[in-house]
Write a protein that holds these residues in place. Sequence first.
Motif, PDB file in Angstrom:
ATOM      1  N   CYS A 197      54.966  48.486  16.234  1.00 38.99           N
ATOM      2  CA  CYS A 197      53.790  49.146  17.631  1.00 38.99           C
ATOM      3  C   CYS A 197      52.477  48.209  16.598  1.00 38.99           C
ATOM      4  O   CYS A 197      52.366  46.918  16.979  1.00 38.99           O
ATOM      5  N   ILE A 198      51.985  48.199  15.663  1.00 42.86           N
ATOM      6  CA  ILE A 198      50.968  47.789  15.321  1.00 42.86           C
ATOM      7  C   ILE A 198      51.054  45.946  14.665  1.00 42.86           C
ATOM      8  O   ILE A 198      50.369  45.727  15.008  1.00 42.86           O
ATOM      9  N   LEU A 199      52.800  46.197  13.702  1.00 45.32           N
ATOM     10  CA  LEU A 199      53.289  44.470  13.364  1.00 45.32           C
ATOM     11  C   LEU A 199      52.832  43.662  14.898  1.00 45.32           C
ATOM     12  O   LEU A 199      52.735  42.718  14.475  1.00 45.32           O
ATOM     13  N   ILE A 200      53.615  44.375  16.279  1.00 45.81           N
ATOM     14  CA  ILE A 200      53.899  42.999  17.047  1.00 45.81           C
ATOM     15  C   ILE A 200      52.263  43.080  17.775  1.00 45.81           C
ATOM     16  O   ILE A 200      52.071  41.886  18.162  1.00 45.81           O
ATOM     17  N   GLY A 201      51.559  44.386  18.072  1.00 42.47           N
ATOM     18  CA  GLY A 201      50.436  44.028  17.967  1.00 42.47           C
ATOM     19  C   GLY A 201      49.541  42.474  17.439  1.00 42.47           C
ATOM     20  O   GLY A 201      48.208  41.977  17.657  1.00 42.47           O
ATOM     21  N   SER A 202      49.426  43.088  16.619  1.00 41.23           N
ATOM     22  CA  SER A 202      48.096  42.788  15.081  1.00 41.23           C
ATOM     23  C   SER A 202      49.178  41.215  15.157  1.00 41.23           C
ATOM     24  O   SER A 202      47.855  40.231  15.289  1.00 41.23           O
ATOM     25  N   GLY A 203      50.447  40.578  15.348  1.00 39.00           N
ATOM     26  CA  GLY A 203      50.368  39.086  15.465  1.00 39.00           C
ATOM     27  C   GLY A 203      50.424  38.070  16.597  1.00 39.00           C
ATOM     28  O   GLY A 203      49.162  37.439  16.671  1.00 39.00           O
ATOM     29  N   PHE A 204      49.732  39.289  17.839  1.00 35.46           N
ATOM     30  CA  PHE A 204      49.150  38.355  18.759  1.00 35.46           C
ATOM     31  C   PHE A 204      47.609  38.700  18.467  1.00 35.46           C
ATOM     32  O   PHE A 204      46.616  37.026  19.166  1.00 35.46           O
TER      33      PHE A 204
END
Lengths: 112, 530
Positions: B348-355
């Motif tokens: 989740c952090i990976l995807i969120g930080s990508g944004f």
Amino acid sequence: MTLSKPAKKPKGRAAISTAIAPVEYAQRLLLAIILGYFFTVEVSGLADLLLTSTLARSEAAALSAMIAFLLYTFVILWAFADRSLLRLWIVIPGGGLLCYGLSRFLAMDGVV
Amino acid sequence: MLHSLRTSLTWLHTWSGLLLGSILFAVFWMGTLSVFDREIDRWMMPETRHVLPSHDISMDAISESVAAIVPVETSRWQFTMPSAREPIVRVYYQDEEEFHRIHLDPDTLKVVEGRDTLGATGFIFPFHYSLMLRWNMLGYWIVGLAAMAMLVLLVSGVIIHKKIFLDFFTFRSRNKLSRSSLDLHNLTGVLGLPFHFLITLSGLIIFISIYLPGVMDRTYRGDATEFSSEAFGNYIQVPAGEAGGELVSLDSLRQRAEAKWGGSKVYFTRIWNPNDANATVEMRRNREDAVPLNLDLIAFDGDSGNIYSIHKSGPVMTAQRWIAGFHFIQFDHWTLRWIYFVLGLFGCILIGSGFVIWIETRRKQHELEGKISSRIVEGLAVASITGVIIATLAFFVANRLLPAGAGLMHIGRAELEVWIFFIVWAGTAIHAGLRNKTNLLAWIEQCRGIVCLSLLAVILNWLTTGDHLLTSLSQGFWAIVGMDIMLLLGAMTSLFVTHKLSQGMTNRASAQVKTDITPTPGSLGTEARA
């Protein structure tokens, strides 16, 4: 479709902008997602048919379907990695059609 | 033409992340929660907070108690034996309209009366793979597409990375938001890489017959049931259409099945056409003691108890079931369960930080050029990250607040909870759209929402069930303890994030005054490529 020489290597943001070659990116997307899926299904389908000569048909179908996901991932990446659009246009739809034809031939011939 | 492998794959990485990141986040979030689906069920269904009885429970007694409820003409009913994670008998039966779920008390075998809810096993888990869009399997296909994007994102992310080893040990938390979120993206991406790749791939492999009907067709000519009977051993006996005799003793069948499986327990039993001459009893072997979701299944004739079929999977399907078992984590291993949970949150952090990277590297440029795309993406990111978390919390809160018989027009209580989830989610999207004119404000307000709702959920659990943290601890209701502590931890984390973001907003406001419109070199080009 052929490779045109980039005049200057753009830096930074410009490099990832679609504005450079929207047509080319559209082609690559089509090749990757839709034609890539067709290619994957046809290659795995042919593998499935061939594997039935040594495996039970449920086993052959499961094995070729599992490998299909890795193949599809590879095809998508390759559709963006290869410089030559021509090569992609030959191998992805062409390869898919070839495998489709071979499957039809094998099924018709009653080989498998 | 494209210039290099890296630029081309960066384009692919950026766009697939941008377009499918929202769905990916929702899928990862719900999947992470599904790791503890039975525990969340106990929290949402307080009537089922039982202690697993130590004595053996008679299947015939279960059958007797279910026969009183299930309509005579039912095509099937099925039950799962109590386990440590789910200490009640979970029964499903089919009537003319739908599939019903009921619970039996493990001691009395009476139906547990409670508030109607889908819980985590009925909502969070199926949302994870279907988005609850059953129409034409649309949800499955969207999730499948997002999963393919995840595989592509992971591989392209590694390829475009210049210094993967060095970056892994870099975390500049006190630096600019774009810098620290890039570091966070790299850290969670690299650390979780094997898990994220395999969990995504295994998720796709579970649904081979849905995602690749074309491959199955090659040897099955469109007959999907044939594949599932050969590969999965599903055994279906067509009903005879005439009444049958008394159902054979389930306990005797269980003994024979367990003897065949070297003492391994029966965990699942299904009775097909119970009152028909062709009644069939299907028993499945326990899956708690090993990784694979084994396909060991015995189908008995319901009248005579003769064995119709015994299924044991072939080598390829055994491998497929190992991969599926790795994904489903039905085996009993608490350390691994927590590791799954943490790695899921990493996802989740990976995807969120990508944004966040996408937004932060373009924000200033877009502000200068008067473009609104980074604003739109920010709104999207807020709604899909904090928004889905708020909606989930609203689902929990609604579960504690709605009275037992609640309903609205044709919508029953359980559906109402789901409606609240979707309405709140839509609300967060509207909020994000309206409030993100001021930088970071939408994030801050929604983080505050998470703090309030998490605390509210814990308090409501206490008020409506009487189980606060100390009582659950002293009674050993670990599921409830875990859920409450996770909610409190979530509230604390969110509070911290709110604080950090407010600081960031003040800094930005003052920086704006100082530099006015001068863009800082280096804030644009270089990072965008990472």
